[in-house]
Design a protein around this motif. Structure first.
Motif, PDB file in Angstrom:
ATOM      1  N   VAL A   6       0.771  -1.147   0.093  1.00  0.00           N
ATOM      2  CA  VAL A   6       0.000  -0.083  -0.065  1.00  0.00           C
ATOM      3  C   VAL A   6       0.926   1.379  -0.095  1.00  0.00           C
ATOM      4  CG1 VAL A   6      -1.872   1.470   1.388  1.00  0.00           C
ATOM      5  CG2 VAL A   6      -2.189  -0.986   1.009  1.00  0.00           C
ATOM      6  N   ALA A   7       1.969   1.392   0.821  1.00  0.00           N
ATOM      7  CA  ALA A   7       2.989   2.536   1.056  1.00  0.00           C
ATOM      8  C   ALA A   7       3.461   2.582  -0.843  1.00  0.00           C
ATOM      9  CB  ALA A   7       3.806   2.247   1.842  1.00  0.00           C
ATOM     10  N   ASP A   8       3.661   1.514  -1.533  1.00  0.00           N
ATOM     11  CA  ASP A   8       4.146   2.058  -2.824  1.00  0.00           C
ATOM     12  C   ASP A   8       3.142   2.813  -3.670  1.00  0.00           C
ATOM     13  OD1 ASP A   8       6.441   0.591  -2.214  1.00  0.00           O
ATOM     14  OD2 ASP A   8       5.742  -1.390  -2.876  1.00  0.00           O
ATOM     15  N   LEU A   9       2.073   2.814  -3.108  1.00  0.00           N
ATOM     16  CA  LEU A   9       1.000   3.821  -4.024  1.00  0.00           C
ATOM     17  C   LEU A   9       1.408   5.014  -4.211  1.00  0.00           C
ATOM     18  CD1 LEU A   9      -2.432   2.333  -2.686  1.00  0.00           C
ATOM     19  CD2 LEU A   9      -1.341   1.968  -4.835  1.00  0.00           C
ATOM     20  N   ILE A  22       0.599  -4.657 -18.169  1.00  0.00           N
ATOM     21  CA  ILE A  22       1.112  -5.677 -18.468  1.00  0.00           C
ATOM     22  C   ILE A  22       0.222  -6.890 -17.905  1.00  0.00           C
ATOM     23  CG2 ILE A  22       3.096  -7.577 -18.348  1.00  0.00           C
ATOM     24  CD1 ILE A  22       4.839  -4.920 -18.348  1.00  0.00           C
ATOM     25  N   SER A  23      -0.055  -6.770 -16.715  1.00  0.00           N
ATOM     26  CA  SER A  23      -1.089  -7.948 -15.974  1.00  0.00           C
ATOM     27  C   SER A  23      -1.442  -7.341 -14.820  1.00  0.00           C
ATOM     28  CB  SER A  23      -0.176  -9.296 -15.689  1.00  0.00           C
ATOM     29  OG  SER A  23       0.830  -9.151 -14.918  1.00  0.00           O
ATOM     30  N   PRO A  24      -2.479  -7.838 -14.245  1.00  0.00           N
ATOM     31  CA  PRO A  24      -3.066  -7.322 -13.017  1.00  0.00           C
ATOM     32  C   PRO A  24      -2.129  -7.369 -12.000  1.00  0.00           C
ATOM     33  CG  PRO A  24      -4.711  -8.864 -14.048  1.00  0.00           C
ATOM     34  CD  PRO A  24      -3.318  -8.878 -14.804  1.00  0.00           C
ATOM     35  N   VAL A  25      -2.311  -6.289 -11.068  1.00  0.00           N
ATOM     36  CA  VAL A  25      -0.984  -6.140  -9.919  1.00  0.00           C
ATOM     37  C   VAL A  25      -1.849  -6.311  -8.592  1.00  0.00           C
ATOM     38  CG1 VAL A  25       0.559  -4.692  -8.874  1.00  0.00           C
ATOM     39  CG2 VAL A  25       0.369  -4.867 -11.444  1.00  0.00           C
ATOM     40  N   ALA A  26      -1.403  -7.025  -7.655  1.00  0.00           N
ATOM     41  CA  ALA A  26      -1.924  -7.198  -6.224  1.00  0.00           C
ATOM     42  C   ALA A  26      -1.167  -6.038  -5.488  1.00  0.00           C
ATOM     43  CB  ALA A  26      -1.537  -8.412  -5.731  1.00  0.00           C
ATOM     44  N   ILE A  27      -2.256  -5.243  -4.735  1.00  0.00           N
ATOM     45  CA  ILE A  27      -1.762  -4.326  -3.583  1.00  0.00           C
ATOM     46  C   ILE A  27      -2.109  -5.152  -2.234  1.00  0.00           C
ATOM     47  CG2 ILE A  27      -2.206  -2.102  -2.647  1.00  0.00           C
ATOM     48  CD1 ILE A  27      -1.139  -2.021  -5.675  1.00  0.00           C
ATOM     49  N   THR A  28      -0.970  -5.169  -1.547  1.00  0.00           N
ATOM     50  CA  THR A  28      -0.893  -5.888  -0.459  1.00  0.00           C
ATOM     51  C   THR A  28      -0.860  -4.929   0.939  1.00  0.00           C
ATOM     52  OG1 THR A  28       1.676  -5.847  -0.080  1.00  0.00           O
ATOM     53  CG2 THR A  28       0.518  -7.726  -1.187  1.00  0.00           C
ATOM     54  N   LYS A  29      -1.672  -5.250   2.055  1.00  0.00           N
ATOM     55  CA  LYS A  29      -1.835  -4.601   3.147  1.00  0.00           C
ATOM     56  C   LYS A  29      -1.417  -5.460   4.236  1.00  0.00           C
ATOM     57  CE  LYS A  29      -4.729  -1.381   5.664  1.00  0.00           C
ATOM     58  NZ  LYS A  29      -5.902  -0.724   5.530  1.00  0.00           N
ATOM     59  N   HIS A  30      -0.576  -5.199   4.998  1.00  0.00           N
ATOM     60  CA  HIS A  30       0.237  -6.226   6.215  1.00  0.00           C
ATOM     61  C   HIS A  30       0.777  -7.340   5.636  1.00  0.00           C
ATOM     62  CE1 HIS A  30      -1.115  -3.126   9.228  1.00  0.00           C
ATOM     63  NE2 HIS A  30      -2.007  -3.139   8.718  1.00  0.00           N
ATOM     64  N   LYS A  32      -0.475  -9.196   3.001  1.00  0.00           N
ATOM     65  CA  LYS A  32      -1.726  -9.782   2.533  1.00  0.00           C
ATOM     66  C   LYS A  32      -2.257  -9.284   1.059  1.00  0.00           C
ATOM     67  CE  LYS A  32      -2.764 -12.068   7.012  1.00  0.00           C
ATOM     68  NZ  LYS A  32      -3.706 -12.535   7.796  1.00  0.00           N
ATOM     69  N   PRO A  33      -2.619  -9.959   0.058  1.00  0.00           N
ATOM     70  CA  PRO A  33      -3.103  -9.052  -1.135  1.00  0.00           C
ATOM     71  C   PRO A  33      -4.491  -8.889  -0.836  1.00  0.00           C
ATOM     72  CG  PRO A  33      -2.365 -11.388  -1.645  1.00  0.00           C
ATOM     73  CD  PRO A  33      -2.038 -11.234   0.011  1.00  0.00           C
ATOM     74  N   ARG A  34      -4.814  -7.597  -0.762  1.00  0.00           N
ATOM     75  CA  ARG A  34      -6.145  -6.977  -0.438  1.00  0.00           C
ATOM     76  C   ARG A  34      -7.009  -6.268  -1.946  1.00  0.00           C
ATOM     77  NH1 ARG A  34      -6.862  -9.447   4.318  1.00  0.00           N
ATOM     78  NH2 ARG A  34      -5.438  -8.682   5.772  1.00  0.00           N
ATOM     79  N   TYR A  35      -6.039  -5.998  -2.728  1.00  0.00           N
ATOM     80  CA  TYR A  35      -6.852  -5.000  -3.892  1.00  0.00           C
ATOM     81  C   TYR A  35      -5.907  -5.710  -4.961  1.00  0.00           C
ATOM     82  CZ  TYR A  35      -7.960  -2.208   0.069  1.00  0.00           C
ATOM     83  OH  TYR A  35      -8.653  -1.810   1.425  1.00  0.00           O
ATOM     84  N   VAL A  36      -6.507  -5.273  -6.379  1.00  0.00           N
ATOM     85  CA  VAL A  36      -5.938  -5.641  -7.612  1.00  0.00           C
ATOM     86  C   VAL A  36      -6.213  -4.423  -8.620  1.00  0.00           C
ATOM     87  CG1 VAL A  36      -6.058  -6.931  -9.560  1.00  0.00           C
ATOM     88  CG2 VAL A  36      -6.554  -8.168  -7.532  1.00  0.00           C
ATOM     89  N   ILE A  37      -5.149  -3.956  -9.144  1.00  0.00           N
ATOM     90  CA  ILE A  37      -5.114  -2.789 -10.214  1.00  0.00           C
ATOM     91  C   ILE A  37      -4.850  -3.551 -11.590  1.00  0.00           C
ATOM     92  CG2 ILE A  37      -4.003  -0.831 -10.836  1.00  0.00           C
ATOM     93  CD1 ILE A  37      -3.565  -0.069  -8.032  1.00  0.00           C
ATOM     94  N   MET A  38      -5.643  -3.362 -12.425  1.00  0.00           N
ATOM     95  CA  MET A  38      -5.379  -3.833 -13.890  1.00  0.00           C
ATOM     96  C   MET A  38      -5.854  -2.651 -14.773  1.00  0.00           C
ATOM     97  SD  MET A  38      -8.737  -6.099 -14.176  1.00  0.00           S
ATOM     98  CE  MET A  38      -8.699  -6.944 -12.589  1.00  0.00           C
TER      99      MET A  38
END
Length: 67
Positions: A6-9, A22-30, A32-38
């Motif tokens: 999340v901090a990388d946002l 290129i492909s979907p990216v997982a956003i992790t919090k603690h 753990k994958p929480r969100y996907v950006i595509m």
């Protein structure tokens, strides 16, 4: 799937969006994958260009608060 914290946002926005083209990216919090950006193209191919609609049921108390 590539992952970003999340901090990388804010720190790595360009890298994140480049990876998401290129492909979907997982956003992790603690860690753990929480969100996907595509990309929008990928999203539209998954939804076939249709809006995703969801229905929710309100109980009487919740409905009264909206009135």
């Amino acid at each position: 799937m590539k992952e970003f914290a999340v901090a990388d946002l804010t720190r790595k926005t360009g890298d994140l969006f480049e990876a998401a083209t290129i492909s979907p990216v997982a956003i992790t919090k603690h860690r753990k994958p929480r969100y996907v950006i595509m990309s929008m193209e990928r999203y539209e191919s998954l939804t076939h260009g249709q809006e995703i609609r969801r229905a929710f049921r309100l109980n009487n108390d919740e409905a009264d608060k909206l009135s």
